[in-house]
Scaffold this motif. Sequence first.
Motif, PDB file in Angstrom:
ATOM      1  N   ILE A  78     129.686 105.718 -72.415  1.00 56.45           N
ATOM      2  CA  ILE A  78     130.299 106.125 -71.154  1.00 56.45           C
ATOM      3  C   ILE A  78     129.508 107.257 -70.504  1.00 56.45           C
ATOM      4  CG2 ILE A  78     131.899 107.822 -72.125  1.00 56.45           C
ATOM      5  CD1 ILE A  78     134.008 106.445 -70.232  1.00 56.45           C
ATOM      6  N   SER A  79     129.431 107.203 -69.193  1.00 53.64           N
ATOM      7  CA  SER A  79     128.845 108.275 -68.387  1.00 53.64           C
ATOM      8  C   SER A  79     129.848 108.600 -67.289  1.00 53.64           C
ATOM      9  CB  SER A  79     127.535 107.815 -67.731  1.00 53.64           C
ATOM     10  OG  SER A  79     126.582 107.456 -68.694  1.00 53.64           O
ATOM     11  N   VAL A  80     130.016 109.886 -66.997  1.00 53.25           N
ATOM     12  CA  VAL A  80     130.933 110.298 -65.937  1.00 53.25           C
ATOM     13  C   VAL A  80     130.314 111.471 -65.180  1.00 53.25           C
ATOM     14  CG1 VAL A  80     132.292 111.772 -67.498  1.00 53.25           C
ATOM     15  CG2 VAL A  80     133.311 110.965 -65.365  1.00 53.25           C
ATOM     16  N   GLY A  92     137.428 113.873 -63.131  1.00 50.13           N
ATOM     17  CA  GLY A  92     136.806 113.284 -64.316  1.00 50.13           C
ATOM     18  C   GLY A  92     137.826 112.698 -65.269  1.00 50.13           C
ATOM     19  N   LYS A  93     138.935 113.394 -65.450  1.00 51.70           N
ATOM     20  CA  LYS A  93     139.971 112.901 -66.369  1.00 51.70           C
ATOM     21  C   LYS A  93     140.596 111.614 -65.848  1.00 51.70           C
ATOM     22  CE  LYS A  93     143.633 114.454 -69.358  1.00 51.70           C
ATOM     23  NZ  LYS A  93     144.283 115.633 -69.930  1.00 51.70           N
ATOM     24  N   GLN A  94     140.856 111.560 -64.546  1.00 52.54           N
ATOM     25  CA  GLN A  94     141.406 110.331 -63.963  1.00 52.54           C
ATOM     26  C   GLN A  94     140.445 109.164 -64.143  1.00 52.54           C
ATOM     27  OE1 GLN A  94     143.372 110.580 -60.013  1.00 52.54           O
ATOM     28  NE2 GLN A  94     143.034 112.789 -60.203  1.00 52.54           N
ATOM     29  N   HIS A 126     136.092 115.104 -72.395  1.00 51.32           N
ATOM     30  CA  HIS A 126     136.101 113.927 -73.255  1.00 51.32           C
ATOM     31  C   HIS A 126     137.104 114.077 -74.404  1.00 51.32           C
ATOM     32  CE1 HIS A 126     132.491 112.957 -71.005  1.00 51.32           C
ATOM     33  NE2 HIS A 126     132.557 111.732 -71.510  1.00 51.32           N
ATOM     34  N   GLN A 127     137.166 115.253 -74.996  1.00 52.18           N
ATOM     35  CA  GLN A 127     138.119 115.472 -76.081  1.00 52.18           C
ATOM     36  C   GLN A 127     139.559 115.356 -75.582  1.00 52.18           C
ATOM     37  OE1 GLN A 127     136.358 119.160 -77.452  1.00 52.18           O
ATOM     38  NE2 GLN A 127     135.323 118.114 -79.145  1.00 52.18           N
ATOM     39  N   SER A 128     139.800 115.704 -74.325  1.00 52.32           N
ATOM     40  CA  SER A 128     141.162 115.639 -73.771  1.00 52.32           C
ATOM     41  C   SER A 128     141.671 114.205 -73.628  1.00 52.32           C
ATOM     42  CB  SER A 128     141.237 116.357 -72.417  1.00 52.32           C
ATOM     43  OG  SER A 128     140.686 115.562 -71.379  1.00 52.32           O
ATOM     44  N   VAL A 129     140.766 113.223 -73.651  1.00 56.79           N
ATOM     45  CA  VAL A 129     141.183 111.819 -73.548  1.00 56.79           C
ATOM     46  C   VAL A 129     140.928 111.060 -74.843  1.00 56.79           C
ATOM     47  CG1 VAL A 129     141.006 111.720 -71.026  1.00 56.79           C
ATOM     48  CG2 VAL A 129     139.018 111.091 -72.427  1.00 56.79           C
ATOM     49  N   ARG A 155     135.275 107.466 -79.142  1.00 53.43           N
ATOM     50  CA  ARG A 155     136.712 107.240 -78.999  1.00 53.43           C
ATOM     51  C   ARG A 155     137.009 105.838 -79.479  1.00 53.43           C
ATOM     52  NH1 ARG A 155     140.596 104.796 -76.265  1.00 53.43           N
ATOM     53  NH2 ARG A 155     142.504 105.946 -75.858  1.00 53.43           N
ATOM     54  N   ARG A 156     137.859 105.736 -80.487  1.00 58.55           N
ATOM     55  CA  ARG A 156     138.281 104.432 -80.998  1.00 58.55           C
ATOM     56  C   ARG A 156     139.578 104.044 -80.323  1.00 58.55           C
ATOM     57  NH1 ARG A 156     135.792 102.198 -85.586  1.00 58.55           N
ATOM     58  NH2 ARG A 156     137.038 100.474 -84.822  1.00 58.55           N
TER      59      ARG A 156
END
Length: 163
Positions: A78-80, A92-94, A126-129, A155-156
């Motif tokens: 993933i890239s954001v 970013g979170k959305q 990233h850790q927040s999701v 992220r699994r």
Amino acid sequence: MIIRSFRKEDWLQVKEIYEQGIATGQATFETTAPSLEKCKSTIVANLCLVAEDEEGIQGWCKISKVSDRCVYEGVGEISVYVRDVSRGKGVGKQLLQAIIKESEEKGFWTLTAGIFPENIPSLRLHQSVGFRRVGIRQRIGKLNGVWRDVVLLERRSQIVGID
């Protein structure tokens, strides 16, 4: 904010946001933005989203293949990227939440991300999701002649590939 699929006509704004990320020196090893064709060629399963409001595109994200081997077809990188004036406002979170959902609908069980250790906001995002730190790839590449480390995250899915 509307999260929707990337369209060809979005490219100039997406490229501008990518160039803002490049300019930070903390977002990518790339030093110039690719062409539209090159960018599109890296997107897997049409997994490229933009976040748009009344002022235009404020961010974008995509998933790229990690391997051509069939065993990894449910694993993506993933890239954001978020427009500089919109950072820290939840864009970013959305985007990440939306692309995680879409990727799971398309059978992805693992998403990975490689982030420079100095990019604390991106690591936290990233850790927040649900991404977790796997390790550090030390001196994995040079940016402007300087060796850089990359934190590897993954992220699994809790719904795909659990059987």
